[in-house]
Design a protein around this motif. Structure first.
Motif, short mmCIF file in Angstrom:
data_model
loop_
_atom_site.label_atom_id
_atom_site.label_comp_id
_atom_site.label_asym_id
_atom_site.label_seq_id
_atom_site.Cartn_x
_atom_site.Cartn_y
_atom_site.Cartn_z
N GLN A 12 29.80 32.98 54.31
CA GLN A 12 28.68 33.73 53.75
C GLN A 12 29.14 35.09 53.23
OE1 GLN A 12 25.40 34.14 56.41
NE2 GLN A 12 24.14 35.30 54.98
N GLN A 13 30.05 35.73 53.91
CA GLN A 13 30.59 37.01 53.45
C GLN A 13 31.33 36.84 52.13
OE1 GLN A 13 32.98 38.52 56.66
NE2 GLN A 13 31.21 39.05 57.94
N ARG A 14 32.07 35.75 51.98
CA ARG A 14 32.77 35.51 50.71
C ARG A 14 31.78 35.27 49.58
NH1 ARG A 14 36.18 32.42 54.13
NH2 ARG A 14 35.13 30.50 53.46
N ARG A 15 30.70 34.52 49.85
CA ARG A 15 29.67 34.29 48.82
C ARG A 15 29.00 35.59 48.41
NH1 ARG A 15 28.48 29.59 51.95
NH2 ARG A 15 26.79 30.74 53.00
N THR A 16 28.71 36.44 49.40
CA THR A 16 28.07 37.72 49.09
C THR A 16 29.00 38.60 48.25
OG1 THR A 16 26.83 37.61 51.17
CG2 THR A 16 27.00 39.76 50.08
N ALA A 17 30.27 38.63 48.62
CA ALA A 17 31.23 39.44 47.85
C ALA A 17 31.40 38.89 46.43
CB ALA A 17 32.57 39.47 48.58
N TYR A 18 31.41 37.56 46.31
CA TYR A 18 31.54 36.96 44.98
C TYR A 18 30.34 37.29 44.10
CZ TYR A 18 31.66 33.34 41.40
OH TYR A 18 31.65 32.68 40.20
N ARG A 19 29.14 37.20 44.67
CA ARG A 19 27.93 37.53 43.90
C ARG A 19 27.93 39.00 43.50
NH1 ARG A 19 23.73 34.38 47.94
NH2 ARG A 19 24.26 32.23 47.27
N ARG A 20 28.41 39.87 44.40
CA ARG A 20 28.48 41.29 44.07
C ARG A 20 29.45 41.53 42.93
NH1 ARG A 20 29.85 42.92 48.67
NH2 ARG A 20 27.75 43.16 49.51
N ARG A 21 30.60 40.88 42.96
CA ARG A 21 31.58 41.04 41.86
C ARG A 21 31.01 40.50 40.55
NH1 ARG A 21 35.17 39.15 45.88
NH2 ARG A 21 35.17 37.07 44.91
N GLN A 22 30.31 39.38 40.62
CA GLN A 22 29.72 38.81 39.41
C GLN A 22 28.65 39.74 38.82
OE1 GLN A 22 32.15 36.43 38.64
NE2 GLN A 22 30.36 35.47 37.69
N THR A 23 27.88 40.38 39.69
CA THR A 23 26.86 41.31 39.21
C THR A 23 27.49 42.51 38.52
OG1 THR A 23 25.36 40.65 41.00
CG2 THR A 23 24.91 42.75 39.91
N VAL A 24 28.53 43.07 39.15
CA VAL A 24 29.22 44.21 38.54
C VAL A 24 29.85 43.81 37.21
CG1 VAL A 24 31.13 45.84 38.84
CG2 VAL A 24 29.60 45.33 40.77
N ARG A 25 30.45 42.63 37.18
CA ARG A 25 31.07 42.15 35.94
C ARG A 25 30.04 41.97 34.84
NH1 ARG A 25 31.99 37.13 33.72
NH2 ARG A 25 33.85 36.95 32.40
N SER A 26 28.88 41.41 35.18
CA SER A 26 27.84 41.20 34.17
C SER A 26 27.33 42.53 33.62
CB SER A 26 26.68 40.41 34.78
OG SER A 26 27.11 39.14 35.23
N VAL A 27 27.16 43.51 34.51
CA VAL A 27 26.69 44.83 34.06
C VAL A 27 27.71 45.48 33.13
CG1 VAL A 27 26.13 47.16 34.83
CG2 VAL A 27 25.21 45.18 36.06
N LEU A 28 28.99 45.38 33.47
CA LEU A 28 30.03 45.97 32.64
C LEU A 28 30.11 45.29 31.27
CD1 LEU A 28 32.90 46.54 35.25
CD2 LEU A 28 31.39 48.25 34.22
N VAL A 29 30.04 43.96 31.28
CA VAL A 29 30.08 43.23 30.01
C VAL A 29 28.87 43.58 29.13
CG1 VAL A 29 29.96 40.94 28.97
CG2 VAL A 29 31.47 41.34 30.92
#
Length: 281
Positions: A12-29
């Motif tokens: 669950q911690q890995r899923r949360t970290a992955y979603r957080r990275r995806q959110t940051v990536r989407s905002v930057l893009v």
């Protein structure tokens, strides 16, 4: 009673970290693509051969500062007119919608009159209604004739009341007939059924389109300047004639946009909330 603190698992911690990275990536893009598109548009506009002349004619900061007080003073009239016309159009639309939903042959003349009203004013251009009421009706020279501003507001109420009536009617007819039958079986009268059962559901369902029509009304209140009242648009027209420059029109348009932003934001929020409620989220 001992409460144990919940510790998320490693998966669950890995899923949360992955979603957080995806959110940051989407905002930057999104930020980078928006900046690139904005830069491209600014470069294309400012690089046009006639940009200097357009900037002088439409974007003169000095003229904008001089015209701002008069345009703001006229905008107060637009806001007052918007509040009065929105309330009047909502009440008129609800009344006409209720008249169109009456059943029984005895109410046929009332339904026919309400239907004729909605068909007529939904088909007539607003500018024609404004001209008829603000220029034609005063020509009758009747006693107790209201001022032109009131007649212009009446034109807005009549026109938008027809649109809102159809929105209200759609919401009323969307309520399942079984709910009306259940309410009547409990001893509620037709008026009580409409008030306590049908209308609350109908208004909640059609809130987004109602607010969209109010946003459209917010823009069209500027058309009342055609009849003579000095609102923001008329003040901009006077300033434009004084300076032989169109910057005051751009200033008035920007103020109308700023005025509409809160209402548009509320409309989007209500629309999103209704979609989530419908989807069960």
């Amino acid at each position: 009673m001992i409460l144990l603190e919940h510790t998320p698992s490693s998966a669950q911690q890995r899923r949360t970290a992955y979603r957080r990275r995806q959110t940051v990536r989407s905002v930057l893009v999104a930020a980078c693509s928006t900046a690139a598109l904005g830069t491209l548009l600014v470069t294309a506009v400012t690089g046009a051969p006639g940009w200097d002349r357009v900037r002088e004619s439409f974007l003169d900061p000095k003229i904008a500062r001089e015209a701002l007080p008069a345009v703001l003073d006229g905008l107060k009239l637009n806001v007052q007119l918007l509040l009065c016309c929105a309330a009047g159009a909502l009440l008129l639309g609800l009344l006409v919608a209720l008249l169109r939903t009456l059943r029984g042959p005895v109410f046929f003349p009332v339904r026919a009159l309400a239907t004729s009203y909605t068909y007529t004013f939904r088909g007539l251009p607003l500018i024609i209604v404004l001209y008829v009421l603000t220029l034609g009706v005063p020509g009758l020279r009747l006693q107790g004739m209201p001022p032109v501003l009131v007649l212009g507001g009446l034109a807005l109420v009549l026109t938008y009341g027809a649109y809102l009536a159809e929105v209200f009617r759609a919401g009323i007819e969307s309520v399942h007939p079984s709910q009306l039958a259940a309410a009547r079986s409990l001893g509620l009268s037709y008026r009580q059924t409409m008030r306590h059962v049908v209308l609350p559901q109908a208004v909640r369902r059609v809130a987004p389109p109602l607010l969209n029509d109010v946003v459209a009304l917010q823009k069209d209140v500027g058309l009342v300047s055609l009849a003579g009242p000095i609102d923001a648009v008329r003040a901009a027209q006077i300033a434009t004639a004084q300076h032989f420059n169109y910057t005051p029109y751009i200033l008035a348009g920007m103020l109308f946009v700023l005025l509409a932003i809160p209402l548009i934001a509320v409309t989007d929020w209500v629309t999103l909330r209704a979609a989530r409620r419908q989807s069960g989220g």
